[in-house]
Design an enzyme around this catalytic site. Structure first.
Site, PDB file in Angstrom:
ATOM      1  N   GLU A   7       7.679  50.089  45.101  1.00 35.33           N
ATOM      2  CA  GLU A   7       9.010  50.699  45.108  1.00 35.33           C
ATOM      3  C   GLU A   7       8.948  52.186  45.391  1.00 35.33           C
ATOM      4  OE1 GLU A   7      11.818  49.774  42.005  1.00 35.33           O
ATOM      5  OE2 GLU A   7      10.778  47.902  41.543  1.00 35.33           O
ATOM      6  N   ASP A  87       8.256  46.644  40.778  1.00 33.50           N
ATOM      7  CA  ASP A  87       8.081  46.784  39.334  1.00 33.50           C
ATOM      8  C   ASP A  87       8.121  45.437  38.604  1.00 33.50           C
ATOM      9  OD1 ASP A  87       7.829  49.460  39.679  1.00 33.50           O
ATOM     10  OD2 ASP A  87       9.805  50.000  38.929  1.00 33.50           O
ATOM     11  N   TYR A 298       3.560  50.655  32.177  1.00 35.58           N
ATOM     12  CA  TYR A 298       4.962  50.527  32.593  1.00 35.58           C
ATOM     13  C   TYR A 298       5.897  50.830  31.426  1.00 35.58           C
ATOM     14  CZ  TYR A 298       8.947  48.764  35.187  1.00 35.58           C
ATOM     15  OH  TYR A 298      10.154  48.646  35.844  1.00 35.58           O
TER      16      TYR A 298
END
Length: 788
Positions: A7, A87, A298
């Site tokens: 991304e 993601d 993350y």
């Protein structure tokens, strides 16, 4: 060659360094497609979503969704496989599906890969666990988009009609706003109750005991209102020890950070807002440009647990650092809707003590690192003492309680003193280092005093407490908390006062409208249930169409109920067609009201104290037809034109929202036209002048004073005998020689309409800097802008 699509462009260098020369890493720069902005974009009754490639930002074609897809497509012919590495959440899964679809990839052309951190081990492990796109997660994300869209597009117009101004209903944002509004109204309704307590002090102030008022209050009267009674309690001096309990307790460390806890801790300890926190966390996850890996895992996660490998790494690091490690790895109970496969937020390398390019990033990194390590440390241990003492005053028995706690082993508090996500002030009901007194023994108090107490109103929601409430009630998910809060702030539905949220009048109006209309989505239970249904879609236990169609059917019934409810009328109706009027407030422009009915009804009204009133009408000075005000296509400001079809064609200039009267040229009687003056650089000066519309036949120019033409006075120049002209400049009237082009720079001040020498140090007549020789007049070298 293999292609990996991520991304963020910031991940490209880090992943390229990890993967090597056989890979080409490219970025989609987030979403490439979205629902259309000016229409619903959902087909009924099938509820298919109609996506379109996103336009470029600020007119930059290279940032459009099409341009980004085309850049990736250029390399497909050389690729043996495409790895979609967006993601690891539902939104990322949906972006991967959009990329696959837009690029025209077959099932055999791609692999889906996710990693919770950008580091070699995590990337290698992810490439061993490739899979196909999880369509259940995609459908869950589409369900959220569809529901948000239906509420926004179907409810907002109805709500705006009821309020008479543009309001935007949000499926989840409106619930968060209602929490804030309900809390504010509870605060307003709160009435302070003054009451009394008592405290006695022992051993030179080393410890104290508080009066237990429970024998003197009841359910109907929960507070002691009798000050003399409190004074008698405070007067107790001789006490008998009724009980003395000594217990040992342990306090576990707080859990690692999930997204909600990270937002809370950053708000409480670092005073960072949700948007700033998520931006800093994103940068830490991606790592600095050119770095080999990111520095945290993350950050959009609802898990508070680590993987087995991470636990072992943290415990080994803590032990090597000489910290007290727990006997066994710590794990916390997850919420039922936590997404499987995610783990809590942690550093990718615990040996890195400082990371981040900005102070916000560095502070957030320290907070994450400290929390991750502390989660695996030993318990803090305490010795707790509770003593109950009984005293007698004026024949009445009073009981006092003293509580003390002494830390016997610091455990995790060796590393951090408090739970950073806790908004408490760190105080508790402890009353000092209370000794373990023998039961039945006597104890003499040093002194006693009355405590004048008062009840406290509920606290307003801070960003931390709001996120905590949303998570506790199942409202929103890790990826949406920041967006929920930002939306209600940006739309001016709430304001921040001393880091707490206060609803604006518009915000309260929105909530009242939704509640009065009976919309179910503004209820906590409905929204919580809908989040659970979306989770079921992601788990493959519910179907997208079933969930969305049921919500749509309920919404349709509620909308029908609004139309049938005679109490829910538009705030203001059009006097011509009875359709709702809408208030339009534009920055720097007058507020107006417009009809939302058929296109044939072009009713506009003025605003007076927030209500529509008939527009002021100005008749044409030639034919009496009401003039129409318009925005100039060229040049600044407005003008007025006669809309008569009889050939009148009268044009008038605008001054403070009113048409200027017609003025005739004093030489040829043709109409004069007002124009804005510009300086030598072509910039507006804020001054005006008048010119004759007779063209080359008459070149009359006049000055402007309060929207009226004033004749330019002249006088002979004392140096060259040419005419001097009286001009209006930034600092008032002044005189300038018309021979300035031939080198005469004479300028004089104005006094009573006549030129006089400039006084030393006086600013009188000083022209605007860069305005040109004659203050902006057309004949004095400035540029004039003739309106058409």
């Amino acid at each position: 060659m293999k292609i990996m699509v991520v991304e963020s462009p910031n991940k490209v260098k880090s992943l390229s360094a990890i993967l090597g020369d056989d890979w080409k890493v490219m970025a989609s720069s987030g979403h490439i497609r979205d629902l259309p902005k000016k229409e619903l974009g959902i087909s009924l009754p099938g509820f298919e979503l109609h996506y379109e490639l996103m336009p470029g930002l600020d007119g930059k074609p290279h940032t459009s969704g099409k341009a980004r897809v085309d850049r990736i497509r250029l390399h497909l012919s050389d690729a043996e496989m495409v790895y979609l590495a967006t993601d690891p959440d539902r939104e990322g899964e949906a972006i991967a599906w959009h990329l696959k679809d837009a690029l025209g990839l077959r099932e055999s052309d791609y692999q889906r890969v996710t990693f919770g951190s950008i580091e070699p081990a995590a990337v290698s492990d992810a490439l061993r666990k490739v899979r196909k796109i999880d369509m259940d997660s995609v459908y869950a994300q589409e369900g959220r988009r569809a529901l948000d869209r239906l509420v926004g597009y179907l409810v907002s117009p109805v709500l705006s009609d009821m309020a008479g101004m543009n309001l935007s209903a949000g499926r989840v944002q409106s619930v968060a706003l209602r929490l804030i509004v309900d809390r504010e109204r509870a605060i307003r309704a709160f009435r302070v109750t003054n009451h009394f307590g008592a405290v006695v002090v022992f051993d030179g102030g080393a410890w104290s005991a508080k009066w237990d008022t429970s024998p003197f209050v009841s359910e109907d009267e929960p507070y002691v209102m009798d000050e003399p009674l409190a004074a008698r309690a405070a007067g107790c001096k001789a006490f008998r020890v009724e009980t003395a309990d000594v217990k040992h307790s342990k306090e576990n460390p707080p859990s690692p950070f999930d997204t909600a806890l990270l937002l809370q801790a950053a708000s409480v300890k670092l005073k960072m807002g949700a948007a700033e926190t998520m931006k800093a966390a994103q940068a830490l996850f991606e790592g600095p440009p050119g770095a080999e890996h990111g520095v945290i895992t993350y950050h959009r996660t609802d898990s508070v647990n680590f993987s087995e490998e991470s636990l072992a790494e943290i415990r080994a690091y803590a032990q090597a650092a000489g910290l007290p490690v727990a006997d066994k790895p710590r794990k916390w109970k997850e919420s039922e809707d936590a997404q499987a496969g995610h783990q809590a937020i942690r550093p990718t390398d615990l040996a890195v003590e400082e990371a981040g390019e900005t102070e916000a990033q560095r502070s957030l990194y320290r907070l994450i690192r400290e929390r991750a390590i502390a989660s695996q440390l030993a318990e803090a241990q305490y010795c707790n003492t509770v003593v109950r003492l009984v005293g007698v005053s004026e024949g009445t028995e009073f009981t006092f309680v003293a509580k003390g706690r002494v830390m016997t082993a610091a455990g995790w508090r060796t590393l951090t003193r408090i739970d950073a996500a806790d908004e408490g002030d760190g105080k508790d009901d402890e009353t000092g280092a209370v000794p373990a007194l023998p039961v039945g023994s006597g104890k003499q108090a040093d002194s006693g005093e009355i405590s004048k107490l008062k009840t406290a109103a509920p606290a307003r929601y801070t960003e931390a407490s709001l996120v905590k409430k949303l998570k506790a009630d199942g409202i929103g998910r890790p990826a949406t908390y920041s967006a929920i809060i930002n939306t209600i702030q940006q739309r001016n539905y709430v304001a921040l006062e001393k880091r707490a949220y206060v609803p604006t009048p518009i915000g309260e109006m929105l909530v009242d409208g939704l509640v009065k209309a009976g919309f179910g989505f503004v209820e906590l239970g409905f929204t919580r249930d809908m989040e659970a249904r979306l989770d079921l879609i992601a788990k493959g236990q519910a179907q997208y169409r079933d969930v969305v169609s049921a919500a749509h059917a309920q919404l349709q019934q509620e909308l029908i109920g609004v139309t049938l409810n005679t109490d829910l009328k538009p705030a203001h109706s059009c006097p011509n067609c009875n359709a709702p009027l809408r208030r339009l407030q534009r920055p720097g422009k007058a507020t107006i009201w417009f009809c939302t009915g058929e296109a044939t009804c072009k009713t506009f009204m003025d605003d007076e104290n927030g209500k529509p009133v008939a527009r002021k009408s100005y008749p044409c000075p030639k034919c009496s037809t009401p003039l129409r005000r318009f925005k100039r296509k060229k040049g600044p400001g407005y003008g007025w034109v006669c809309p008569s079809t009889s050939g009148c064609e009268t044009f008038l200039d605008d001054h403070n929202g009113k048409p200027l009267a017609l003025h005739a040229c004093p030489k040829c009687s043709r109409p004069l036209r007002r124009y804005p003056k510009k300086n030598a650089d072509g910039k507006l000066t804020g001054l005006h002048g008048w010119f004759c519309t007779g063209g080359d036949e008459c070149k009359t120019h006049m000055e402007d004073v309060n929207g009226k033409p004033v004749e330019i006075r002249t006088a002979p120049c004392p140096k060259c005998d040419r005419l001097m002209h009286r001009r209006m400049g930034q600092y008032g009237w002044y005189w300038g020689c018309s021979g300035y082009r031939d080198g005469c720079k004479t300028m004089m001040a104005d006094e009573g309409g006549k030129p006089v020498p400039k006084r030393s140090g006086s600013g009188s007549g000083k022209p605007r800097t860069g305005q040109g020789r004659g203050g902006g007049g057309a004949k004095s070298g400035s540029t004039r802008s003739k309106p058409k």
